[in-house]
Each structure stands twice: as C-alpha cells, then as structure tokens.
Design a protein around this motif. Structure first.
Motif, PDB file in Angstrom:
ATOM      1  N   MET A   1      -2.897  -4.544  -1.446  1.00  0.00           N
ATOM      2  CA  MET A   1      -3.301  -3.223  -2.408  1.00  0.00           C
ATOM      3  C   MET A   1      -4.786  -2.734  -1.812  1.00  0.00           C
ATOM      4  O   MET A   1      -4.572  -1.444  -1.961  1.00  0.00           O
ATOM      5  N   GLU A   2      -5.361  -3.448  -1.099  1.00  0.00           N
ATOM      6  CA  GLU A   2      -6.922  -2.974  -0.587  1.00  0.00           C
ATOM      7  C   GLU A   2      -6.320  -1.913   0.423  1.00  0.00           C
ATOM      8  O   GLU A   2      -7.168  -0.848   0.626  1.00  0.00           O
ATOM      9  N   ALA A   3      -5.439  -2.274   1.119  1.00  0.00           N
ATOM     10  CA  ALA A   3      -5.119  -1.263   2.514  1.00  0.00           C
ATOM     11  C   ALA A   3      -4.392  -0.166   1.927  1.00  0.00           C
ATOM     12  O   ALA A   3      -4.613   1.167   2.328  1.00  0.00           O
ATOM     13  N   MET A   4      -3.516   0.011   0.788  1.00  0.00           N
ATOM     14  CA  MET A   4      -2.937   1.003   0.314  1.00  0.00           C
ATOM     15  C   MET A   4      -3.861   1.945  -0.402  1.00  0.00           C
ATOM     16  O   MET A   4      -4.095   3.404  -0.389  1.00  0.00           O
ATOM     17  N   ILE A   5      -4.982   1.418  -1.080  1.00  0.00           N
ATOM     18  CA  ILE A   5      -6.302   2.158  -1.471  1.00  0.00           C
ATOM     19  C   ILE A   5      -7.104   2.970  -0.413  1.00  0.00           C
ATOM     20  O   ILE A   5      -7.209   3.965  -0.472  1.00  0.00           O
ATOM     21  N   ASP A   6      -7.297   2.119   0.537  1.00  0.00           N
ATOM     22  CA  ASP A   6      -7.970   2.630   1.943  1.00  0.00           C
ATOM     23  C   ASP A   6      -6.889   3.734   2.485  1.00  0.00           C
ATOM     24  O   ASP A   6      -7.751   4.694   3.129  1.00  0.00           O
ATOM     25  N   SER A   7      -6.032   3.705   2.419  1.00  0.00           N
ATOM     26  CA  SER A   7      -4.984   4.547   3.094  1.00  0.00           C
ATOM     27  C   SER A   7      -4.645   6.124   2.210  1.00  0.00           C
ATOM     28  O   SER A   7      -4.085   6.774   2.530  1.00  0.00           O
ATOM     29  N   GLY A   8      -5.357   6.060   1.109  1.00  0.00           N
ATOM     30  CA  GLY A   8      -5.268   7.265   0.155  1.00  0.00           C
ATOM     31  C   GLY A   8      -4.776   6.898  -1.315  1.00  0.00           C
ATOM     32  O   GLY A   8      -4.710   7.898  -2.162  1.00  0.00           O
ATOM     33  N   GLU A   9      -4.413   5.851  -1.536  1.00  0.00           N
ATOM     34  CA  GLU A   9      -3.729   5.394  -3.165  1.00  0.00           C
ATOM     35  C   GLU A   9      -4.962   5.252  -3.964  1.00  0.00           C
ATOM     36  O   GLU A   9      -4.832   3.885  -4.494  1.00  0.00           O
ATOM     37  N   GLU A  10      -6.096   6.012  -4.122  1.00  0.00           N
ATOM     38  CA  GLU A  10      -7.209   5.401  -4.787  1.00  0.00           C
ATOM     39  C   GLU A  10      -6.795   5.165  -6.297  1.00  0.00           C
ATOM     40  O   GLU A  10      -7.571   4.438  -6.903  1.00  0.00           O
ATOM     41  N   TRP A  11      -5.975   5.668  -6.691  1.00  0.00           N
ATOM     42  CA  TRP A  11      -5.339   5.725  -8.287  1.00  0.00           C
ATOM     43  C   TRP A  11      -4.979   4.064  -8.630  1.00  0.00           C
ATOM     44  O   TRP A  11      -5.179   3.776  -9.755  1.00  0.00           O
ATOM     45  N   LEU A  12      -4.893   3.226  -7.588  1.00  0.00           N
ATOM     46  CA  LEU A  12      -4.534   1.982  -7.666  1.00  0.00           C
ATOM     47  C   LEU A  12      -5.661   1.281  -7.866  1.00  0.00           C
ATOM     48  O   LEU A  12      -5.629  -0.023  -8.433  1.00  0.00           O
ATOM     49  N   THR A  13      -6.990   1.744  -7.704  1.00  0.00           N
ATOM     50  CA  THR A  13      -8.425   0.816  -7.725  1.00  0.00           C
ATOM     51  C   THR A  13      -8.220   0.046  -9.093  1.00  0.00           C
ATOM     52  O   THR A  13      -8.801  -1.147  -9.239  1.00  0.00           O
ATOM     53  N   PRO A  14      -8.022   0.543 -10.308  1.00  0.00           N
ATOM     54  CA  PRO A  14      -8.122  -0.028 -11.585  1.00  0.00           C
ATOM     55  C   PRO A  14      -7.467  -1.387 -11.484  1.00  0.00           C
ATOM     56  O   PRO A  14      -7.801  -2.354 -12.138  1.00  0.00           O
ATOM     57  N   LEU A  15      -5.914  -1.289 -11.000  1.00  0.00           N
ATOM     58  CA  LEU A  15      -5.296  -2.303 -10.919  1.00  0.00           C
ATOM     59  C   LEU A  15      -6.037  -3.406  -9.945  1.00  0.00           C
ATOM     60  O   LEU A  15      -5.924  -4.710 -10.198  1.00  0.00           O
ATOM     61  N   LEU A  16      -6.586  -3.143  -8.886  1.00  0.00           N
ATOM     62  CA  LEU A  16      -7.056  -4.178  -8.074  1.00  0.00           C
ATOM     63  C   LEU A  16      -8.349  -4.692  -8.664  1.00  0.00           C
ATOM     64  O   LEU A  16      -8.644  -6.091  -8.811  1.00  0.00           O
ATOM     65  N   GLU A  17      -9.110  -3.964  -9.358  1.00  0.00           N
ATOM     66  CA  GLU A  17     -10.244  -4.641 -10.241  1.00  0.00           C
ATOM     67  C   GLU A  17      -9.852  -5.580 -11.267  1.00  0.00           C
ATOM     68  O   GLU A  17     -10.450  -6.563 -11.582  1.00  0.00           O
ATOM     69  N   TYR A  18      -8.757  -5.152 -11.904  1.00  0.00           N
ATOM     70  CA  TYR A  18      -8.260  -6.054 -12.865  1.00  0.00           C
ATOM     71  C   TYR A  18      -7.780  -7.331 -12.341  1.00  0.00           C
ATOM     72  O   TYR A  18      -8.006  -8.536 -12.903  1.00  0.00           O
ATOM     73  N   ARG A  19      -7.027  -7.226 -11.031  1.00  0.00           N
ATOM     74  CA  ARG A  19      -6.242  -8.369 -10.561  1.00  0.00           C
ATOM     75  C   ARG A  19      -7.692  -9.275 -10.121  1.00  0.00           C
ATOM     76  O   ARG A  19      -7.652 -10.448 -10.228  1.00  0.00           O
ATOM     77  N   ASP A  20      -8.734  -8.633  -9.522  1.00  0.00           N
ATOM     78  CA  ASP A  20      -9.718  -9.545  -8.921  1.00  0.00           C
ATOM     79  C   ASP A  20     -10.637 -10.215 -10.287  1.00  0.00           C
ATOM     80  O   ASP A  20     -11.067 -11.253 -10.102  1.00  0.00           O
ATOM     81  N   MET A  21     -10.366  -9.409 -11.385  1.00  0.00           N
ATOM     82  CA  MET A  21     -11.107 -10.034 -12.332  1.00  0.00           C
ATOM     83  C   MET A  21     -10.411 -11.405 -12.830  1.00  0.00           C
ATOM     84  O   MET A  21     -10.887 -12.565 -13.328  1.00  0.00           O
ATOM     85  N   LEU A  22      -9.024 -11.347 -12.916  1.00  0.00           N
ATOM     86  CA  LEU A  22      -8.185 -12.623 -13.233  1.00  0.00           C
ATOM     87  C   LEU A  22      -8.476 -13.372 -12.133  1.00  0.00           C
ATOM     88  O   LEU A  22      -8.491 -14.709 -12.522  1.00  0.00           O
ATOM     89  N   SER A  23      -8.467 -13.324 -10.792  1.00  0.00           N
ATOM     90  CA  SER A  23      -8.850 -14.077  -9.962  1.00  0.00           C
ATOM     91  C   SER A  23     -10.244 -14.759  -9.950  1.00  0.00           C
ATOM     92  O   SER A  23     -10.321 -16.067  -9.749  1.00  0.00           O
TER      93      SER A  23
END
Length: 486
Positions: free
Chosen positions: A266-288
C-alpha cells in the motif's frame, strides 16, 4: 544469464499443453481454476486456456470454473483489476466458445471481517491469532468446491502454486502426490484433486511466459507487471486450505492486514501516485497500533470472550479479550469517515465500498442482542457520518433505549450492582419475550452469572494477594498464557 528451463527448452511448453489436454479429456470431472489476479494464477489460467482452445469445439464440454476470492476488504486497486479481468474472461469465453464460467466467492455476512472485528470485537489479526484467513478465504472457496463435488461427484482444482515458493510448499505438494498421476489429493476436501501446471516454474519463468504470451482474454500483461512494480509486492493467492501460503510478508491482499508490521504494498502504491489510498493506510496503521502490548488495555476488555479473567503466568497482568464496545463504536465511526474521505479523492468510478449495508445491519443486531447497545448506536453513526438512513429493521416494543440505560446505571449505582450484569439479564428476558418454550432461558441466566463482573482493580488486588501467598509456599492455580479465544 537467467536459465529458463521450462520456457526456453524446445518443445517443453508444447508438452505442457498436451498434458493439460490429456488430463482435461481423461474424465468428466469439472475443473475449478483458482484465479487471484496475480502472476502465478494468471500464468496457470493462460496455459489452461491456450491448451483447451486448441481442442475441437465439440470436445470442450467439461466446465471450467474460474473462481476468485473477494474478502470484502481487498486492496481497492487490486480488487478493481480482478473485477475487470473477470469481466474480460467471461466475455472472451463466450465469444471464443470456451467452457469457462467465472465466479467470485466471498464470506457470509456473519463471517465477514467487519462483523467479526467491529461487531464481535475480535482484535486485529496477528501472526499468533490469524482468525481472518479461514473465515474470509478458506471457507468461501471450500463451500464452492463442495457444491461442485455435490453436483458432479469429484472436481479437479487447478492452482497456480509452485514448488519454488517455499520448501514447505514443495514438501506439501510432494506429500499429497498420487503415484502415476499428475494430480494430487486435496489436503482436506474429499473427492477434490489438485492439478498444478506451473509447479516447476521459477519466478523468472513465470514473468517470461507472461511477457512473451498474449492474454487470451484481452488483458495486457504489462499492466500486471506495472502493478507489481508499483506495489513492490507479491500476490495473495487463492487460499483453499491451511497449507496454502497466505499473504505473507510481501503481498497483494487485504488493505486491513495487520499480520505484517508494515503494508509495504500500500505504501508503494501511494508513493507511485495512488494518494487517494492514504486514508486506508492510516486506518490500517491505527488497527496495527492496537496490538502494542503496552496499549492493549486502552482498546480491549480485561475479560476473555468467555467472560472470565485469565492472568499471564505468575503476573498480575490479564490476558486481554475482545475490543470493548466503546472502542468498536470508535472503529465504526472512523471506518465510515474513511469511506467518505476516500470517495472524495478516488478516481471516477473507483471509490470502494469499505463496509456494506448488510454488514452494518449485522453489526447492529450483534450490538443490540449480545453487547448491550441500548442507545442503538449504528443507525446514529450512519446518519451522522454518511448523512442518510438505511432500511433499519424496526424493533419490538420491549427494546431498551439510551434513556433506559442512564436510568438503570443510576439505580445500579445506588445499590452497588454491576450495571452490565443487569443489562445482560434484561436482554436475555427481552430475547425470550413471547416465546412459548423458554427452556433455554435458565441456562443463559446461569451463564450470565458465571461472567466475571467485578472491576479490574479488585481482581488485580486479589491476584496480588494470591501471588504473595504462593511466594510464601501456598499452592495456587497457574494460568496459562493463551491468545484471544474465539
């Protein structure tokens, strides 16, 4: 120089096509091809397609089911890729006269990720308690296979598994091999057999095949290469048993996965231009973050799912149970807010549904019937965050409300009675209201009284006294350290 034995060796690919046709024509058992959208399953399906397409149309009579697993929490980019691929596969099969039928398998609503986590309070999956794989992947795939077994007697599973994936996988594949046959027995399902056409392929050979052979259903394999490059990751295979490697440390899989420390894909996808996925990564990191041993007490009940309290061996620290209802409310609100945020930023037509209406209904039912949610929180959260109402099931006249809860809490406080216990007893009575036969109500009442209702401070003080007595030579029971129990 890369040595490509299978691809480069003269006639090797042709012989593999001959093997596929021979196995296909040898009996009437239908095939079920596991398709995850990744490089291995794509290679296997392309080989099967090309080989069977070379047969005369009248010989393509045996159905080939192409199934893909949808856990309902797939990474949106990958989920979209699979959906488009399945549409193309179905259309091309119809156009080319191929006996291919596409199908998506998914968990039943009451087994879904959000119903288990937010509804029942299951903690975020970990290596020690990976409760998600069986519920989200193995069970749905096996249910489909069993239905085909019931219809046809036996089936052949075609999987894109390779011996080179791991020594353990190679050993398992060898263990179930049938002497004199290219098939193996399924590790757990009776009357199901496994065919692995790319078992001897290396990773380099898989990529070489995909780049040298056009997709028969019209996809561009270079898009697959680009997706892997952007995610810097490996695929998450269709899991059909406990021996199938799950997502592991490099994966295309569920965006909520907390089995890995970081979601590098997910981090790599965001870095490659899919910034709209950032809220998903933040939610996932919150769960972690809820897995931090020093913070578990902030999110999880000190009681186990059974209602009992178990302490870590020789300590006064309890083994935590499910997420508390209050934290589950927080999880649901944040999830709905994430869905709204992603919908605003996602490319047109690609905004994912993070939690489905059926799941919201089931979470509401569980909270109301099993977790004492008298304020009926789910409809309120949906209304506040999404700005709309669902077609909620109307409850009967004996349903309790938030005002009832406040009154009960005041009364219980006056009489020093645990409010949660009284709520549980009233919910038991409410659930059995109007029933002619109430034989189970006494058992449920007894179970309610077996739950540990005392507060944690009282229990810890009691535990410390017991530990002190043990240090003085008094024998005390030893609690075993166990993970969260289902």
């Amino acid at each position: 120089m890369i040595k490509l034995n299978i691809i480069a060796e003269p006639g090797r690919l042709a012989r593999l096509h001959d093997d596929i046709r021979e196995i296909y024509l040898s009996d009437a058992r239908p095939w079920v091809v596991g398709y995850s959208g990744g490089k291995d399953s794509t290679t296997a399906l392309q080989l099967i397609w090309t080989a069977i397409a070379a047969l005369e149309p009248e010989k393509r009579t045996k159905p080939i089911y192409v199934i893909s697993s949808d856990t309902l929490v797939e990474t949106p980019v990958v989920s979209r890729y699979i959906d488009v691929s399945l549409e193309r596969i179905a259309a091309a099969a119809a156009e080319q006269g191929m006996p291919i039928i596409t199908h998506k398998v998914m968990p039943e609503v009451d087994r879904s990720f959000w119903v288990n986590m937010i509804g029942r309070g299951y903690p975020a999956p970990s290596r020690r308690f990976r409760w998600c794989t069986e519920r989200l992947k193995i069970e749905p795939a096996n249910d489909f296979i069993k239905s085909r077994v019931a219809e046809f007697g036996e089936v052949v599973m075609v999987l894109g598994v390779r011996s080179a994936e791991s020594s353990t996988r190679a050993q398992v594949m060898s263990l179930h091999k049938i002497d004199g046959s290219k098939l193996s027995r399924h590790s757990s399902l009776l009357n199901a057999f496994v065919y692995a056409p790319i078992a001897d392929f290396s990773t380099d050979e898989v990529w070489t095949f995909l780049l040298q052979n056009q997709s028969p259903w019209g996809s561009d394999n270079r898009d697959l290469v680009a997706m892997y490059r952007n995610a810097q990751s490996g695929e998450c295979p269709l899991v059909v048993d406990t021996t199938t490697p799950s997502c592991g440390s490099s994966r295309f899989g569920c965006w909520v996965c907390t089995v890995v420390e970081r979601d590098k894909a997910m981090e790599a996808m965001i870095d490659s231009g899919e910034e709209w996925l950032t809220p998903l990564l933040e939610y996932r990191d919150m769960l972690s973050g809820t897995q931090d041993p020093l913070k578990k007490h902030e999110f999880r009940d000190f009681r186990r799912k059974t209602g009992q309290v178990t302490f870590i061996k020789d300590t006064d620290r309890p083994i935590h149970g499910p997420y508390t209802l209050d934290f589950c409310r927080t999880l649901l609100r944040k999830l709905l807010e994430t869905q709204v945020e992603v919908a605003k930023e996602a490319p047109v037509g690609e905004a994912p549904i993070l939690i489905h209406e059926a799941e919201l209904h089931e979470i509401r039912r569980l909270w109301r019937t099993e977790r004492g949610d008298w304020p009926d929180t789910v409809p309120r959260l949906v209304r506040e965050v999404l700005g709309r109402d669902l077609d909620w099931v109307a409850e009967d006249s004996v349903a309790f409300t938030a005002d009832d809860g406040e009154l009960l809490e005041a009364i219980c406080g006056e009489h020093d009675v645990p409010t949660e216990l009284v709520i549980k007893l009233l919910d038991i009575e409410r659930a059995s209201h109007g029933l002619k036969r109430r034989h189970a109500v006494h058992t449920r009442i007894e179970d309610a009284f077996r739950v540990e209702w005392r507060d944690l401070d009282t229990l810890v003080a009691e535990r410390r006294d017991a530990l002190s007595a043990s240090a003085d030579g008094t024998v005390m029971p030893i609690d075993s350290e166990l993970p969260f129990e289902d």
